[in-house]
Design a protein around this motif. Structure first.
Motif, PDB file in Angstrom:
ATOM      1  N   GLU A  59       0.725  -1.042   0.092  1.00 11.56           N
ATOM      2  CA  GLU A  59       0.065  -0.031  -0.104  1.00 11.56           C
ATOM      3  C   GLU A  59       0.896   1.089   0.153  1.00 11.56           C
ATOM      4  OE1 GLU A  59      -3.381   0.465   2.633  1.00 11.56           O
ATOM      5  OE2 GLU A  59      -3.384  -1.932   2.601  1.00 11.56           O
ATOM      6  N   VAL A  62       2.503   1.856  -3.361  1.00 13.86           N
ATOM      7  CA  VAL A  62       1.740   2.499  -4.456  1.00 13.86           C
ATOM      8  C   VAL A  62       1.104   3.796  -4.193  1.00 13.86           C
ATOM      9  CG1 VAL A  62       1.049   0.168  -5.308  1.00 13.86           C
ATOM     10  CG2 VAL A  62      -0.412   1.268  -4.046  1.00 13.86           C
ATOM     11  N   TYR A  65       0.598   7.045  -6.205  1.00 12.10           N
ATOM     12  CA  TYR A  65      -0.406   6.706  -7.474  1.00 12.10           C
ATOM     13  C   TYR A  65      -1.875   6.551  -7.119  1.00 12.10           C
ATOM     14  CZ  TYR A  65       4.147   5.481  -9.609  1.00 12.10           C
ATOM     15  OH  TYR A  65       5.527   5.366  -9.989  1.00 12.10           O
ATOM     16  N   ARG A  75      -8.018   0.665  -9.415  1.00  9.98           N
ATOM     17  CA  ARG A  75      -7.037   0.298  -8.336  1.00  9.98           C
ATOM     18  C   ARG A  75      -6.560  -1.293  -8.184  1.00  9.98           C
ATOM     19  NH1 ARG A  75     -10.701   0.538  -4.107  1.00  9.98           N
ATOM     20  NH2 ARG A  75     -10.634   2.657  -4.190  1.00  9.98           N
ATOM     21  N   LEU A  78      -3.751  -1.024 -10.960  1.00 11.47           N
ATOM     22  CA  LEU A  78      -2.676  -0.411 -10.395  1.00 11.47           C
ATOM     23  C   LEU A  78      -1.603  -1.554  -9.619  1.00 11.47           C
ATOM     24  CD1 LEU A  78      -0.637   1.814  -9.395  1.00 11.47           C
ATOM     25  CD2 LEU A  78      -2.095   2.596  -7.785  1.00 11.47           C
ATOM     26  N   PHE A  79      -2.726  -2.148  -8.595  1.00  5.05           N
ATOM     27  CA  PHE A  79      -1.770  -3.113  -7.878  1.00  5.05           C
ATOM     28  C   PHE A  79      -1.263  -4.240  -8.586  1.00  5.05           C
ATOM     29  CE2 PHE A  79      -3.731  -0.864  -4.013  1.00  5.05           C
ATOM     30  CZ  PHE A  79      -3.017  -1.186  -3.167  1.00  5.05           C
ATOM     31  N   ALA A  82       1.915  -2.906 -10.141  1.00  7.55           N
ATOM     32  CA  ALA A  82       2.647  -2.783  -8.955  1.00  7.55           C
ATOM     33  C   ALA A  82       3.531  -3.976  -8.475  1.00  7.55           C
ATOM     34  CB  ALA A  82       2.255  -1.858  -7.765  1.00  7.55           C
ATOM     35  N   TRP A  86       7.199  -4.803  -8.680  1.00  8.86           N
ATOM     36  CA  TRP A  86       8.051  -5.222  -7.448  1.00  8.86           C
ATOM     37  C   TRP A  86       8.763  -6.453  -7.475  1.00  8.86           C
ATOM     38  CZ3 TRP A  86       7.836  -2.829  -2.439  1.00  8.86           C
ATOM     39  CH2 TRP A  86       8.364  -3.996  -1.310  1.00  8.86           C
ATOM     40  N   LEU A 126       7.994   2.355 -11.146  1.00 12.24           N
ATOM     41  CA  LEU A 126       7.886   1.675  -9.805  1.00 12.24           C
ATOM     42  C   LEU A 126       9.236   0.841  -9.234  1.00 12.24           C
ATOM     43  CD1 LEU A 126       4.285   0.500 -10.741  1.00 12.24           C
ATOM     44  CD2 LEU A 126       4.870   1.782  -8.693  1.00 12.24           C
TER      45      LEU A 126
END
Length: 171
Positions: A59, A62, A65, A75, A78-79, A82, A86, A126
């Motif tokens: 959390e 991100v 963003y 959302r 985005l995760f 991410a 990662w 990222l």
């Protein structure tokens, strides 16, 4: 009839949130066990003592963003990006670029070249953010579950305890 105190209401709210969190972790573990990781991931969704909660770390990762996100679908996307970035950041540099190229080629086949370029830029940003602010975290994210709570979201994350795919000296 006596009125419940505000503190009592908060305690009940916290207990409901904890039960919801436990149920989400159980669902995520069941999902993982049915997937390609199978029973190799049994127990990986619990929060090991002494380790950061990867849901909180992700959390925070991100957070810059999130202000541009307008829907639960955005959302989730985005995760997803991410998590990919990662995990790529934990790979050796020599492997990473090849993996990014392959990922963009396969997942964005037929997409406008500008969109592909934007995706690469976001992944690179990222990765740079991970390497600058989250260097102490070397755990791969296996999967995540994102639940819309109406007033926000709840994130559950399954991760490795360490980086099982690279030696300790990896990026």
């Amino acid at each position: 009839m006596a009125r419940k105190s505000k503190a009592f209401g908060e305690i009940l709210k916290q207990q409901r949130a904890e039960k919801t969190h436990e149920k989400e972790l159980e669902k995520l573990q069941q999902k993982l066990q049915k997937g390609p990781w199978g029973d190799k991931v049994a127990g990986t969704v619990t929060n090991p003592k002494g380790e950061a909660k990867m849901s909180e770390v992700l959390e925070e990762f991100v957070e810059p963003y999130l202000s541009s996100i307008e829907t639960p679908v955005e959302r989730k996307k985005l995760f997803e990006v991410a998590v990919v970035a990662w995990n790529l950041s934990l790979m050796p540099e020599t492997v990473r670029q090849t993996m990014i190229d392959k990922l963009i080629q396969e997942s964005m086949e037929g997409a406008d070249p500008w969109i592909k370029q934007d995706m690469r830029k976001m992944i690179d940003e990222l990765i740079a953010r991970k390497q600058k602010f989250f260097t102490q975290h070397k755990r791969y994210v296996i999967d995540f579950q994102l639940e819309d709570t109406g007033s926000g979201f709840h994130l559950s994350v399954a991760s490795t305890l360490s980086n099982p795919f690279a030696p300790d000296s990896a990026d």
